[in-house]
Enzyme design. Structure first.
Site, PDB file in Angstrom:
ATOM      1  N   PHE A   1      -2.565 -54.433 -85.660  1.00  0.00           N
ATOM      2  CA  PHE A   1      -2.460 -55.154 -86.930  1.00  0.00           C
ATOM      3  C   PHE A   1      -1.851 -56.540 -86.664  1.00  0.00           C
ATOM      4  O   PHE A   1      -0.961 -56.699 -85.820  1.00  0.00           O
ATOM      5  CB  PHE A   1      -1.565 -54.408 -87.911  1.00  0.00           C
ATOM      6  CG  PHE A   1      -2.179 -53.180 -88.522  1.00  0.00           C
ATOM      7  CD1 PHE A   1      -3.516 -52.867 -88.347  1.00  0.00           C
ATOM      8  CD2 PHE A   1      -1.413 -52.322 -89.303  1.00  0.00           C
ATOM      9  CE1 PHE A   1      -4.072 -51.742 -88.932  1.00  0.00           C
ATOM     10  CE2 PHE A   1      -1.949 -51.186 -89.887  1.00  0.00           C
ATOM     11  CZ  PHE A   1      -3.291 -50.894 -89.700  1.00  0.00           C
TER      12      PHE A   1
ATOM     13  N   HIS B   1      -3.374 -41.495 -82.710  1.00  0.00           N
ATOM     14  CA  HIS B   1      -2.994 -42.887 -82.484  1.00  0.00           C
ATOM     15  C   HIS B   1      -1.477 -42.996 -82.468  1.00  0.00           C
ATOM     16  O   HIS B   1      -0.826 -42.876 -83.514  1.00  0.00           O
ATOM     17  CB  HIS B   1      -3.585 -43.761 -83.584  1.00  0.00           C
ATOM     18  CG  HIS B   1      -3.520 -45.232 -83.303  1.00  0.00           C
ATOM     19  ND1 HIS B   1      -2.771 -45.767 -82.282  1.00  0.00           N
ATOM     20  CD2 HIS B   1      -4.119 -46.287 -83.924  1.00  0.00           C
ATOM     21  CE1 HIS B   1      -2.903 -47.075 -82.283  1.00  0.00           C
ATOM     22  NE2 HIS B   1      -3.720 -47.413 -83.273  1.00  0.00           N
TER      23      HIS B   1
ATOM     24  N   GLU C   1     -15.032 -53.149 -81.303  1.00  0.00           N
ATOM     25  CA  GLU C   1     -14.625 -53.040 -79.903  1.00  0.00           C
ATOM     26  C   GLU C   1     -15.815 -52.726 -79.007  1.00  0.00           C
ATOM     27  O   GLU C   1     -15.965 -53.301 -77.920  1.00  0.00           O
ATOM     28  CB  GLU C   1     -13.548 -51.969 -79.743  1.00  0.00           C
ATOM     29  CG  GLU C   1     -13.009 -51.887 -78.324  1.00  0.00           C
ATOM     30  CD  GLU C   1     -11.904 -50.859 -78.154  1.00  0.00           C
ATOM     31  OE1 GLU C   1     -11.230 -50.916 -77.121  1.00  0.00           O
ATOM     32  OE2 GLU C   1     -11.729 -50.001 -79.039  1.00  0.00           O
TER      33      GLU C   1
ATOM     34  N   CYS D   1      -0.023 -52.163 -82.577  1.00  0.00           N
ATOM     35  CA  CYS D   1      -0.609 -51.179 -81.669  1.00  0.00           C
ATOM     36  C   CYS D   1      -0.989 -51.759 -80.312  1.00  0.00           C
ATOM     37  O   CYS D   1      -1.479 -51.030 -79.447  1.00  0.00           O
ATOM     38  CB  CYS D   1      -1.810 -50.521 -82.330  1.00  0.00           C
ATOM     39  SG  CYS D   1      -1.382 -49.744 -83.900  1.00  0.00           S
TER      40      CYS D   1
ATOM     41  N   LYS E   1      -7.683 -41.119 -77.630  1.00  0.00           N
ATOM     42  CA  LYS E   1      -7.094 -40.852 -78.941  1.00  0.00           C
ATOM     43  C   LYS E   1      -7.733 -39.651 -79.630  1.00  0.00           C
ATOM     44  O   LYS E   1      -7.169 -39.137 -80.602  1.00  0.00           O
ATOM     45  CB  LYS E   1      -7.197 -42.091 -79.832  1.00  0.00           C
ATOM     46  CG  LYS E   1      -6.246 -43.223 -79.444  1.00  0.00           C
ATOM     47  CD  LYS E   1      -6.317 -44.355 -80.441  1.00  0.00           C
ATOM     48  CE  LYS E   1      -5.322 -45.474 -80.121  1.00  0.00           C
ATOM     49  NZ  LYS E   1      -5.720 -46.265 -78.928  1.00  0.00           N
TER      50      LYS E   1
ATOM     51  N   HIS F   1      -9.455 -48.777 -76.835  1.00  0.00           N
ATOM     52  CA  HIS F   1      -8.498 -48.577 -77.923  1.00  0.00           C
ATOM     53  C   HIS F   1      -9.009 -47.465 -78.844  1.00  0.00           C
ATOM     54  O   HIS F   1      -8.247 -46.591 -79.239  1.00  0.00           O
ATOM     55  CB  HIS F   1      -8.320 -49.885 -78.684  1.00  0.00           C
ATOM     56  CG  HIS F   1      -7.208 -49.876 -79.668  1.00  0.00           C
ATOM     57  ND1 HIS F   1      -5.895 -49.616 -79.312  1.00  0.00           N
ATOM     58  CD2 HIS F   1      -7.188 -50.100 -81.015  1.00  0.00           C
ATOM     59  CE1 HIS F   1      -5.120 -49.678 -80.384  1.00  0.00           C
ATOM     60  NE2 HIS F   1      -5.880 -49.965 -81.433  1.00  0.00           N
TER      61      HIS F   1
END
Length: 412
Positions: free
Chosen positions: A399, A340, A317, A166, A335, A306
């Site tokens: 990831f 996402h 975050e 991502c 998002k 994010h």
């Protein structure tokens, strides 16, 4: 190539967007500023444990690309080619007459032609080997998206795909910046794409515990930084930026949405899917990007986070942003609207960040009704906020422990 020992700023002169918020800058920005969630029931997932997603609406590949190109391309390639064309048109460049040897393509992608692979595997099992399409391999290869865009745009400079989950789209933009800074290219089409809303991929993400299970109200499922968040909503989309050195863009009289001034990347070295709970990789990437841009943390007016709507990501975050930029930093996650988009997220959100810089509007975080008390940031919610955005940051995590950050500045 440098000013006072610093690398040149890179101008964003074109934006191509195909997302759950629509096609093109105008549709996307209107829906993002309105904070209207795009998640809905997905007929392709009917009967599955998670039967909702965020798809690009009203996309007709035959109409956009012609029957032949659409037929031999997986959806992730279709989306990217159209987004690239839109970006080039937006930049007022002519892909039929430019010097293609000076044009590069750097795109982010992770899952390739997942839909084609699932379809052909099913064909193998039900109809036999003779019925498997000979186009299966080129339609599923991750690199093929950069190849297809370079062919379509007659770009004969470097073309490559960055695969960092991502964070792919953001890392692709960072790699493109280096091609421009070093003089290898004069124009780079940079961004990301993903289209993997298939039963196998969705069930795999669900089994991991990554997806929201809010089946009773899909539109409210993606809720970044909300105390009741329970996972992300999977989405598809493509975002492509036209990047040029700022001096070149100025010389040709191009409109500049914003300047890309800094990029940083770092790894958690922690876990294959979970972020470092202390956010050390994200902090390193952010500090590197700020240093690359010659920017003090106190100058950052807005962060497009994010913000996945997962319990682990949002809290880690938020802690990093507060630690590096200061508590009370103005933040939002788009998002909540788009879901996402995985490998495309960093590029799409970089585009939204550029629009915030260009137009002095900070989009709200959709579905945020109760801020997680552990989040001490100024998370914009409810309505868009009008304010100058001279410096902004876009952050991405993936990831594998991949982290990336981009610093954008207003065009002078």
């Amino acid at each position: 190539m440098t000013t006072a020992g610093r690398p040149p700023d890179i101008a964003i002169t074109g934006i191509g967007l195909l997302t759950p918020a629509g096609q093109g800058v105008e549709q996307n920005w209107e829906q993002i500023l309105a904070g209207r969630p795009a998640a809905s029931r997905d007929p392709a997932l009917a009967g599955q444990p998670i039967d909702f997603s965020c798809r690009v609406p009203d996309f007709d590949p035959d109409r956009e690309l012609g029957r032949q190109l659409a037929w031999r391309s997986d959806r992730f390639v279709q989306l990217a080619v159209v987004a690239a064309r839109d970006a080039v048109d937006d930049a007022k460049l002519d892909r039929t007459s430019w010097n293609g040897s000076r044009v590069g393509v750097v795109l982010g992608n992770s899952l390739g032609g997942a839909a084609t692979l699932e379809l052909q595997h099913r064909t193998l099992l039900t109809e036999g080997p003779a019925e498997v399409s000979p186009l299966t391999v080129p339609m599923t290869m991750v690199n093929m998206v950069a190849g297809a865009v370079s062919i379509d745009c007659r770009a004969t400079g470097p073309s490559m795909v960055i695969g960092t989950a991502c964070a792919s789209g953001a890392n692709a933009i960072g790699a493109a910046m280096e091609l421009l800074r070093t003089g290898r290219c004069d124009v780079v089409l940079a961004g990301g794409v993903e289209s993997a809303l298939t039963p196998a991929c969705m069930n795999a993400l669900h089994r991991m515990g990554a997806l929201s299970t809010r089946r009773d109200d899909p539109a409210a499922a993606s809720r970044p930084f909300d105390v009741d968040r329970d996972g992300f909503v999977a989405a598809e989309g493509a975002g492509v930026l036209v990047l040029e050195r700022a001096e070149d863009a100025t010389a040709r009289g191009a409109f500049r949405y914003a300047h890309l001034a800094g990029f940083g990347a770092a790894s958690d070295s922690h876990h294959i899917t979970a972020p470092d709970p202390l956010g050390r990789g994200m902090e390193q990437a952010l500090r590197t990007a700020l240093a690359d841009a010659g920017t003090d943390p106190g100058e950052v007016a807005y962060v497009n986070a994010h913000g996945t709507s997962t319990p682990l990501n949002d809290s880690a975050e938020a802690a990093v942003l507060g630690r590096v930029l200061g508590e009370g930093t103005c933040v939002s996650s788009t998002k909540g609207v788009t879901g996402h988009t995985l490998a495309a997220a960093g590029a799409i959100e970089a585009a939204y960040t550029a629009l915030a810089v260009a137009y002095g509007q900070v989009p709200p975080t959709a579905n945020l009704t109760r801020l997680d008390p552990r989040v001490t940031l100024d998370v914009v919610a409810g309505a868009a906020r009008s304010q100058p955005v001279p410096v902004a940051v876009s952050t991405s995590l993936g990831f594998g422990g991949h982290n990336a950050a981009l610093v954008l500045k207003a065009a002078a």
